[in-house]
Every structure is written in C-alpha cells, then in structure tokens.
Design a protein around this motif. Structure first.
Motif, PDB file in Angstrom:
ATOM      1  N   ASP A   1       1.007  -1.176   0.037  1.00 55.32           N
ATOM      2  CA  ASP A   1      -0.239   0.058  -0.093  1.00 55.32           C
ATOM      3  C   ASP A   1       1.016   1.564   0.278  1.00 55.32           C
ATOM      4  O   ASP A   1       0.073   2.191  -0.487  1.00 55.32           O
ATOM      5  N   THR A   2       2.362   1.320   0.833  1.00 52.14           N
ATOM      6  CA  THR A   2       3.324   2.294   1.061  1.00 52.14           C
ATOM      7  C   THR A   2       3.191   2.580  -0.808  1.00 52.14           C
ATOM      8  O   THR A   2       3.600   3.788  -1.356  1.00 52.14           O
ATOM      9  N   ASP A   3       3.638   0.911  -1.276  1.00 57.76           N
ATOM     10  CA  ASP A   3       4.292   1.875  -2.805  1.00 57.76           C
ATOM     11  C   ASP A   3       3.238   2.224  -3.324  1.00 57.76           C
ATOM     12  O   ASP A   3       3.127   2.922  -4.608  1.00 57.76           O
ATOM     13  N   ARG A   4       2.319   2.184  -3.488  1.00 61.44           N
ATOM     14  CA  ARG A   4       0.904   2.604  -4.117  1.00 61.44           C
ATOM     15  C   ARG A   4       0.588   4.192  -4.426  1.00 61.44           C
ATOM     16  O   ARG A   4       0.624   4.509  -4.736  1.00 61.44           O
ATOM     17  N   GLN A   5       0.373   4.982  -2.385  1.00 61.67           N
ATOM     18  CA  GLN A   5       0.647   5.521  -2.493  1.00 61.67           C
ATOM     19  C   GLN A   5       1.375   5.671  -2.694  1.00 61.67           C
ATOM     20  O   GLN A   5       1.547   7.562  -3.907  1.00 61.67           O
ATOM     21  N   ILE A   6       2.555   6.002  -2.632  1.00 63.98           N
ATOM     22  CA  ILE A   6       3.842   6.411  -4.011  1.00 63.98           C
ATOM     23  C   ILE A   6       3.648   7.145  -5.383  1.00 63.98           C
ATOM     24  O   ILE A   6       4.058   8.424  -5.580  1.00 63.98           O
TER      25      ILE A   6
ATOM     26  N   GLY B   1      11.228  -2.039 -13.133  1.00 63.61           N
ATOM     27  CA  GLY B   1      10.311  -1.464 -14.312  1.00 63.61           C
ATOM     28  C   GLY B   1       9.314  -0.476 -14.156  1.00 63.61           C
ATOM     29  O   GLY B   1       8.260  -0.838 -15.503  1.00 63.61           O
ATOM     30  N   LEU B   2       8.444  -0.884 -12.620  1.00 60.70           N
ATOM     31  CA  LEU B   2       6.964  -0.310 -13.155  1.00 60.70           C
ATOM     32  C   LEU B   2       7.143   1.566 -12.925  1.00 60.70           C
ATOM     33  O   LEU B   2       6.038   1.712 -13.888  1.00 60.70           O
ATOM     34  N   ILE B   3       8.045   2.129 -12.442  1.00 57.96           N
ATOM     35  CA  ILE B   3       8.590   3.698 -13.726  1.00 57.96           C
ATOM     36  C   ILE B   3       9.072   3.325 -13.775  1.00 57.96           C
ATOM     37  O   ILE B   3      10.453   2.689 -13.700  1.00 57.96           O
ATOM     38  N   ARG B   4       9.058   3.509 -15.771  1.00 54.92           N
ATOM     39  CA  ARG B   4       9.406   3.831 -16.770  1.00 54.92           C
ATOM     40  C   ARG B   4      10.161   5.289 -16.414  1.00 54.92           C
ATOM     41  O   ARG B   4      11.683   5.077 -17.747  1.00 54.92           O
TER      42      ARG B   4
ATOM     43  N   LEU C   1      -3.722   3.586 -10.399  1.00 57.91           N
ATOM     44  CA  LEU C   1      -3.493   2.438 -10.016  1.00 57.91           C
ATOM     45  C   LEU C   1      -4.415   1.211  -9.375  1.00 57.91           C
ATOM     46  O   LEU C   1      -4.352  -0.006  -9.257  1.00 57.91           O
ATOM     47  N   GLY C   2      -5.765   2.182  -9.242  1.00 61.54           N
ATOM     48  CA  GLY C   2      -6.632   0.896  -8.362  1.00 61.54           C
ATOM     49  C   GLY C   2      -5.653   0.670  -7.143  1.00 61.54           C
ATOM     50  O   GLY C   2      -5.297   1.264  -7.163  1.00 61.54           O
ATOM     51  N   ASN C   3      -5.973  -1.035  -7.519  1.00 55.90           N
ATOM     52  CA  ASN C   3      -5.285  -1.885  -6.313  1.00 55.90           C
ATOM     53  C   ASN C   3      -4.756  -2.910  -6.651  1.00 55.90           C
ATOM     54  O   ASN C   3      -4.303  -4.251  -6.448  1.00 55.90           O
ATOM     55  N   ALA C   4      -4.532  -2.260  -7.807  1.00 61.50           N
ATOM     56  CA  ALA C   4      -3.573  -3.569  -8.832  1.00 61.50           C
ATOM     57  C   ALA C   4      -1.848  -3.925  -8.161  1.00 61.50           C
ATOM     58  O   ALA C   4      -1.489  -3.623  -6.930  1.00 61.50           O
ATOM     59  N   GLU C   5      -1.723  -5.469  -8.768  1.00 63.90           N
ATOM     60  CA  GLU C   5      -0.762  -5.831  -7.853  1.00 63.90           C
ATOM     61  C   GLU C   5       0.276  -5.800  -8.593  1.00 63.90           C
ATOM     62  O   GLU C   5       0.553  -5.809  -9.636  1.00 63.90           O
TER      63      GLU C   5
ATOM     64  N   THR D   1       5.031 -14.675  -9.864  1.00 62.16           N
ATOM     65  CA  THR D   1       3.725 -14.152  -8.785  1.00 62.16           C
ATOM     66  C   THR D   1       5.273 -13.509  -7.651  1.00 62.16           C
ATOM     67  O   THR D   1       6.009 -14.019  -7.659  1.00 62.16           O
ATOM     68  N   ALA D   2       4.588 -13.712  -6.402  1.00 61.33           N
ATOM     69  CA  ALA D   2       5.546 -13.102  -4.727  1.00 61.33           C
ATOM     70  C   ALA D   2       7.037 -14.344  -4.784  1.00 61.33           C
ATOM     71  O   ALA D   2       7.183 -14.136  -4.719  1.00 61.33           O
ATOM     72  N   GLU D   3       6.120 -15.282  -5.060  1.00 63.74           N
ATOM     73  CA  GLU D   3       7.009 -16.880  -5.117  1.00 63.74           C
ATOM     74  C   GLU D   3       8.458 -17.022  -6.172  1.00 63.74           C
ATOM     75  O   GLU D   3       8.948 -17.324  -6.225  1.00 63.74           O
ATOM     76  N   GLY D   4       7.886 -15.370  -7.491  1.00 63.32           N
ATOM     77  CA  GLY D   4       8.979 -16.107  -8.731  1.00 63.32           C
ATOM     78  C   GLY D   4      10.243 -15.154  -8.061  1.00 63.32           C
ATOM     79  O   GLY D   4      10.318 -14.695  -6.615  1.00 63.32           O
ATOM     80  N   GLU D   5      11.071 -15.173  -8.726  1.00 64.72           N
ATOM     81  CA  GLU D   5      13.043 -15.131  -9.039  1.00 64.72           C
ATOM     82  C   GLU D   5      13.077 -13.875  -9.651  1.00 64.72           C
ATOM     83  O   GLU D   5      12.188 -13.911 -10.389  1.00 64.72           O
ATOM     84  N   SER D   6      14.568 -13.190  -9.434  1.00 62.74           N
ATOM     85  CA  SER D   6      14.265 -12.002 -10.466  1.00 62.74           C
ATOM     86  C   SER D   6      16.294 -12.279 -10.178  1.00 62.74           C
ATOM     87  O   SER D   6      17.083 -12.830  -9.016  1.00 62.74           O
ATOM     88  N   THR D   7      16.710 -11.729 -11.103  1.00 60.80           N
ATOM     89  CA  THR D   7      18.969 -11.975 -11.442  1.00 60.80           C
ATOM     90  C   THR D   7      18.987 -10.753 -12.222  1.00 60.80           C
ATOM     91  O   THR D   7      17.609  -9.972 -12.920  1.00 60.80           O
ATOM     92  N   LYS D   8      19.760  -9.836 -11.862  1.00 57.89           N
ATOM     93  CA  LYS D   8      20.318  -8.788 -12.706  1.00 57.89           C
ATOM     94  C   LYS D   8      21.439  -9.219 -13.617  1.00 57.89           C
ATOM     95  O   LYS D   8      22.022 -10.062 -13.114  1.00 57.89           O
TER      96      LYS D   8
END
Length: 198
Positions: free
Chosen positions: A6-11, A48-51, A144-148, A161-168
């Motif tokens: 919710d804090t990210d959404r507010q920002i 990548g959410l903020i381009r 945004l609404g309440n988008a995930e 999903t939240a169980e996903g992985e990320s790599t740089k």
C-alpha cells in the motif's frame, strides 16, 4: 520476488499527480523518511514499474494543427511495427493496439492532414484502412486502483508471482516465474555472452 504494498501504491499515486513532487513531501504523506522513499522509488524503477518521469503538455494550448483520434486497421502481423513507428512520430501522443490488431492513436495533425502524418510515420502498404475522428477534448488520467505487481517471466512469459525469482544481468533486472526458468535464461544468456566475447 517482493510485490508492491500500500505504501508503494501511495507513492506511485503521488508521483502520478506530480512527477516532480519532492521526496520530502512524499515522505510526510506516507510516514517514511525521504531516503526510504528514494529507496522505494529506485526499487520500482529497477522493477520497470516506473519507466520514467515525463512532462504532460496540454496541446490544446498550442496551435499546430487539429486534434484527431485515428483507428488504423493493419494487415495481420504488422500491428507491433506500426505501433512502434507511430510512437516515435512527433505529433502522436498516445498509441494503443487492440486484440484484433487495430492501432488507435491520438495526434495533432498538421493542417488536418492525417494522410501525410501516416505517410511520414509508417509503411502504408501494411495499412488496410483507417478512420479519423476529430477530438473535441481529451484527458489522460492514469491510475493504479489496487493493482498487484505482475511482471511477465523473461523466459516463458507467464505471470511472475511473489514466489518468483529475479536476476540482474549486465545492469538489467529480469523477472522469472520459477527457478527453472531463471536457470534456463541465465544459462542461455551466459552462452550468448561468451559467444560474443570470443
């Protein structure tokens, strides 16, 4: 992978209202410190959410042509290329692609000449037909609404999903739905990089 809260959404909402809003002002409104807001914005950019942060120009205050809404029907398989070309055209503001491969865009057509605008921007051979409507008014209100957070897996295209992985890799963050996709992608990436370095 951590999602957005919710804090990210507010920002994000505050930045959508004003992309130049100081982090100190945002921090007051979301009950964080300015460095914590900065860290969250950096993370949202990395995801990548903020381009980027853009200027919203009110074209109605500029005299340069006629505002139009154009619906272009293209030959199958060409929508992405037409959309890409139109996105870089100087007088085009917003470009959308529909599921049935129509490309719809808003623009300010110089001297109300949409044909010339299209001739300059795209390969006319792939356009089957187009319609033009004059615009009386426009507004652009991204919300945004309440988008995930739901990025696509860089390997298979499934939703991460939240169980996903990320790599740089080489400064770019890639999201994966599972460790198998992550392993395959990284292995192929390394093989390609070794091939280039050889």
């Amino acid at each position: 992978m951590r999602g957005i809260d919710d804090t990210d959404r507010q920002i994000l909402r505050l930045l959508l209202e004003d992309g130049r809003r100081p982090y100190s002002d945002i921090a007051e409104r979301v009950d964080l410190s300015p460095p914590a807001v900065s860290d969250r914005v950096d993370r949202l950019q990395e995801l990548g959410l903020i381009r980027g942060f853009t200027v919203d120009v009110d074209r109605s205050m500029l005299r340069e042509g006629v505002p139009v809404l154009v619906d272009v029907q293209v030959e199958p398989g060409n929508a992405a290329a037409v959309r890409s070309s139109l996105s870089t055209a100087e007088t085009v503001e917003h470009v959308f692609t529909t599921a049935d491969e129509h490309v719809v865009f808003t623009a300010t057509a110089p001297e109300a000449d949409v044909q010339s605008l299209l001739d300059d921007a795209v390969e006319m051979a792939v356009i089957e037909e187009y319609t033009v409507d004059l615009l009386a008014d426009t507004s652009w209100n991204p919300s945004l609404g309440n988008a995930e957070l739901a990025p696509s897996c860089a390997e298979c295209g499934n939703t991460v999903t939240a169980e996903g992985e990320s790599t740089k890799l080489d400064g770019t963050l890639y999201q994966f739905c599972c460790s198998s996709c992550q392993s395959r992608f990284v292995e192929q990436y390394e093989q390609l990089r070794e091939g280039v370095d050889s």
